[in-house]
Design a protein around this motif. Structure first.
Motif, PDB file in Angstrom:
ATOM      1  N   THR A 199       0.860  -1.177   0.000  1.00 50.61           N
ATOM      2  CA  THR A 199       0.000   0.000   0.000  1.00 50.61           C
ATOM      3  C   THR A 199       0.900   1.232   0.000  1.00 50.61           C
ATOM      4  O   THR A 199       2.096   1.125   0.300  1.00 50.61           O
ATOM      5  CB  THR A 199      -0.926   0.060   1.234  1.00 50.61           C
ATOM      6  OG1 THR A 199      -0.176   0.532   2.362  1.00 50.61           O
ATOM      7  CG2 THR A 199      -1.525  -1.307   1.553  1.00 50.61           C
ATOM      8  N   PRO A 200       0.377   2.410  -0.306  1.00 50.97           N
ATOM      9  CA  PRO A 200       1.206   3.618  -0.242  1.00 50.97           C
ATOM     10  C   PRO A 200       1.714   3.933   1.158  1.00 50.97           C
ATOM     11  O   PRO A 200       2.597   4.780   1.322  1.00 50.97           O
ATOM     12  CB  PRO A 200       0.260   4.716  -0.738  1.00 50.97           C
ATOM     13  CG  PRO A 200      -0.787   4.011  -1.517  1.00 50.97           C
ATOM     14  CD  PRO A 200      -0.961   2.697  -0.830  1.00 50.97           C
ATOM     15  N   GLU A 234     -11.106   5.634  -8.105  1.00 52.32           N
ATOM     16  CA  GLU A 234      -9.963   6.474  -7.727  1.00 52.32           C
ATOM     17  C   GLU A 234      -9.942   6.668  -6.215  1.00 52.32           C
ATOM     18  O   GLU A 234     -10.978   6.809  -5.572  1.00 52.32           O
ATOM     19  CB  GLU A 234     -10.085   7.842  -8.409  1.00 52.32           C
ATOM     20  CG  GLU A 234      -8.870   8.737  -8.241  1.00 52.32           C
ATOM     21  CD  GLU A 234      -7.690   8.279  -9.078  1.00 52.32           C
ATOM     22  OE1 GLU A 234      -6.660   7.912  -8.474  1.00 52.32           O
ATOM     23  OE2 GLU A 234      -7.805   8.286 -10.320  1.00 52.32           O
ATOM     24  N   ARG A 235      -8.738   6.686  -5.651  1.00 51.75           N
ATOM     25  CA  ARG A 235      -8.576   6.911  -4.210  1.00 51.75           C
ATOM     26  C   ARG A 235      -7.818   8.217  -3.971  1.00 51.75           C
ATOM     27  O   ARG A 235      -6.958   8.592  -4.762  1.00 51.75           O
ATOM     28  CB  ARG A 235      -7.840   5.743  -3.561  1.00 51.75           C
ATOM     29  CG  ARG A 235      -8.642   4.453  -3.649  1.00 51.75           C
ATOM     30  CD  ARG A 235      -8.018   3.317  -2.875  1.00 51.75           C
ATOM     31  NE  ARG A 235      -8.869   2.128  -2.946  1.00 51.75           N
ATOM     32  CZ  ARG A 235      -9.878   1.870  -2.124  1.00 51.75           C
ATOM     33  NH1 ARG A 235     -10.135   2.718  -1.142  1.00 51.75           N
ATOM     34  NH2 ARG A 235     -10.615   0.790  -2.257  1.00 51.75           N
ATOM     35  N   GLY A 262      -6.166   7.241   0.816  1.00 48.99           N
ATOM     36  CA  GLY A 262      -6.644   5.913   0.466  1.00 48.99           C
ATOM     37  C   GLY A 262      -8.139   5.758   0.546  1.00 48.99           C
ATOM     38  O   GLY A 262      -8.653   4.635   0.483  1.00 48.99           O
ATOM     39  N   PRO A 293      -3.131   1.923  -6.184  1.00 52.37           N
ATOM     40  CA  PRO A 293      -1.968   2.347  -5.407  1.00 52.37           C
ATOM     41  C   PRO A 293      -1.001   1.199  -5.164  1.00 52.37           C
ATOM     42  O   PRO A 293      -1.394   0.063  -4.927  1.00 52.37           O
ATOM     43  CB  PRO A 293      -2.593   2.815  -4.075  1.00 52.37           C
ATOM     44  CG  PRO A 293      -4.001   3.136  -4.410  1.00 52.37           C
ATOM     45  CD  PRO A 293      -4.402   2.169  -5.477  1.00 52.37           C
ATOM     46  N   ALA A 294       0.282   1.529  -5.260  1.00 52.22           N
ATOM     47  CA  ALA A 294       1.388   0.608  -5.002  1.00 52.22           C
ATOM     48  C   ALA A 294       1.552  -0.439  -6.106  1.00 52.22           C
ATOM     49  O   ALA A 294       2.642  -0.963  -6.296  1.00 52.22           O
ATOM     50  CB  ALA A 294       1.242  -0.075  -3.647  1.00 52.22           C
ATOM     51  N   ASP A 309       0.545   0.273  -9.340  1.00 53.28           N
ATOM     52  CA  ASP A 309       0.835   1.079 -10.517  1.00 53.28           C
ATOM     53  C   ASP A 309       0.240   0.513 -11.805  1.00 53.28           C
ATOM     54  O   ASP A 309       0.857   0.543 -12.864  1.00 53.28           O
ATOM     55  CB  ASP A 309       2.343   1.307 -10.676  1.00 53.28           C
ATOM     56  CG  ASP A 309       2.884   2.329  -9.697  1.00 53.28           C
ATOM     57  OD1 ASP A 309       2.151   3.261  -9.347  1.00 53.28           O
ATOM     58  OD2 ASP A 309       4.041   2.184  -9.260  1.00 53.28           O
TER      59      ASP A 309
END
Length: 423
Positions: free
Chosen positions: A81-82, A213-214, A218, A232-233, A235
């Motif tokens: 995750t980011p 979209e987040r 998140g 996210p993460a 890509d």
């Protein structure tokens, strides 16, 4: 003496009231949801276990809760995750390290409220924001299936989240902003098939978890659901299911959508990347009736206007370089004019997947290869080898740009910097 009410004073009062409400919501989150009938458990049966196994495939539970090469459902897979890695937990029937000591009510609280057996708030990498719509009956069936799995003694590993994202207080704030337990409510104006598709796509199959979209925290909103977004993460770009220029299927024949979900390929379309994993582990195992229900629901999603992006032709030198690379590396399979080979190699001319505004997906396929899932309906798919070690960033950018601006495709040029970031 009367106190003058200024706009600034009003703003301060509103801010303080908002912070107070948020603090109250955080306290309520930390207190936890009440546990219903915690002393009772479900009465298992072969039929209930079989239904739970089907639902586990619909939710693609094994994909996250099984480490590569590990025992099924024993956890241990690090989900990026980011904010750091979230490590999936052991769902087997082991009493010490799995959920063998849980009750059906405690499992339901995890699904519906996003809270563990001890009341801890769970991280939304476990998509309880979608699973909250799952019925208690389906939750009980899932629980019966997981309890039937062989006990695997494998301790749960600590998450790799950064501060403050690794705190319960931060989770409580996030939940106060983005999550509220819900119940699936059928639409009276829709038929049973549409409602079944909505229940699966919005709930257990959690399609919107990727196709929405987040924001930087998140979170996502119902208004943005199914409108597409960067995963996210990972890509990859999960295309909008509400736009026919991205991933929308409103103009498809319903059976074509079913075929794509069941086999990974359909007339003029195929899946790759994260969606290939979904088809491999989940949707190919679902009944035709459920796949058709999901297709009917997705086809009926309200469309949204596409973003207007001014087309800018690439630098001629980049196009020339990309054309030479395409001739050397790609044309043998995808054709001199991007026509592909029906049922074997994807068509690139007019392929909306390569012409998305975000260049992530074609770049990821060039770097990491393109592999369709092996399914009962398409058991031996052809794959595309990875070019990560063969092509430089500049070369990947050039061939991606060439494909995105040839044979009628009109998408933006790809820079070497964009490739470097995705690499």
């Amino acid at each position: 003496m009367a106190r003058t009410i200024t706009p600034l004073r009003v703003a301060v009062v509103v801010l303080l009231a908002g912070l107070g409400a948020l603090a109250l919501a955080v306290l309520l989150q930390l207190r936890g949801a009440p546990l219903e009938d915690s002393a009772t458990n479900v009465t298992s049966s072969p039929q209930l276990v079989e239904r739970g196994a089907y639902l586990a495939r619909a939710g693609n539970c094994m994909a996250c809760h099984t480490e590569r090469g590990g025992a099924p459902y024993a956890g241990g897979r690090a989900v990026p995750t980011p904010f750091g890695a979230v490590v999936s937990t052991n769902l087997t029937s082991d009493a010490a390290t799995g959920i063998g000591g849980w009750s059906a009510a405690e499992f339901w609280r995890a699904m519906h409220h996003g809270q563990s057996k001890d009341g801890r708030l769970l991280y939304p990498a476990f998509p309880y924001t979608s699973f909250t719509l799952v019925t208690r009956e389906d939750s009980d069936a899932l629980f019966a299936f997981l309890q039937s799995q062989p006990a695997v003694e494998q301790a749960n590993r600590a998450h790799g989240l950064r501060f403050p994202y690794n705190t319960q207080a931060a989770l409580a704030v996030w939940r106060a902003l983005y999550f509220e337990p819900a119940t699936f409510q059928p639409e009276p104006a829709r038929d049973a098939e549409w409602n079944r598709g909505a229940y699966l796509a919005r709930g257990l199959a959690h399609c919107a978890a990727c196709h929405t979209e987040r924001d930087p925290l998140g979170g996502s909103s119902e208004a943005q659901a199914f409108r597409g977004g960067i995963m996210p993460a990972q890509d990859w770009y999960a295309p909008s299911l509400r736009s026919v220029s991205e991933g929308g299927v409103a103009d498809w024949d319903t059976q074509q959508v079913v075929a794509l979900l069941k086999t990974g390929v359909a007339d003029g379309a195929s899946v790759a990347g994260p969606m290939a994993e979904v088809v491999l582990h989940s949707t190919q195992h679902l009944s035709d009736a459920d796949l058709r229900a999901m297709a009917v629901f997705v086809q009926d999603l309200p469309p949204h206007a596409d973003k207007t992006v001014a087309f800018k032709a690439a630098d001629p030198q980049q196009m020339e370089r990309g054309g030479k690379l395409y001739e050397q590396q790609c044309a043998q399979c995808h054709g001199d004019n991007g026509e592909g080979a029906a049922g074997v190699y994807p068509r690139l001319a007019g392929n909306r997947a390569v012409a998305l505004d975000a260049p992530h997906n074609p770049v990821q396929v060039i770097l990491g290869g393109g592999f369709a899932p092996a399914t009962a309906g398409h058991p031996r798919p052809y794959g595309m080898p990875p070019y990560r070690t063969l092509l430089t960033d500049e070369e990947v950018a050039a061939v991606a740009t060439f494909v995105r601006q040839s044979w009628g495709n009109q998408a933006g040029a790809v820079s070497s910097l964009a490739v470097q970031r995705l690499r």
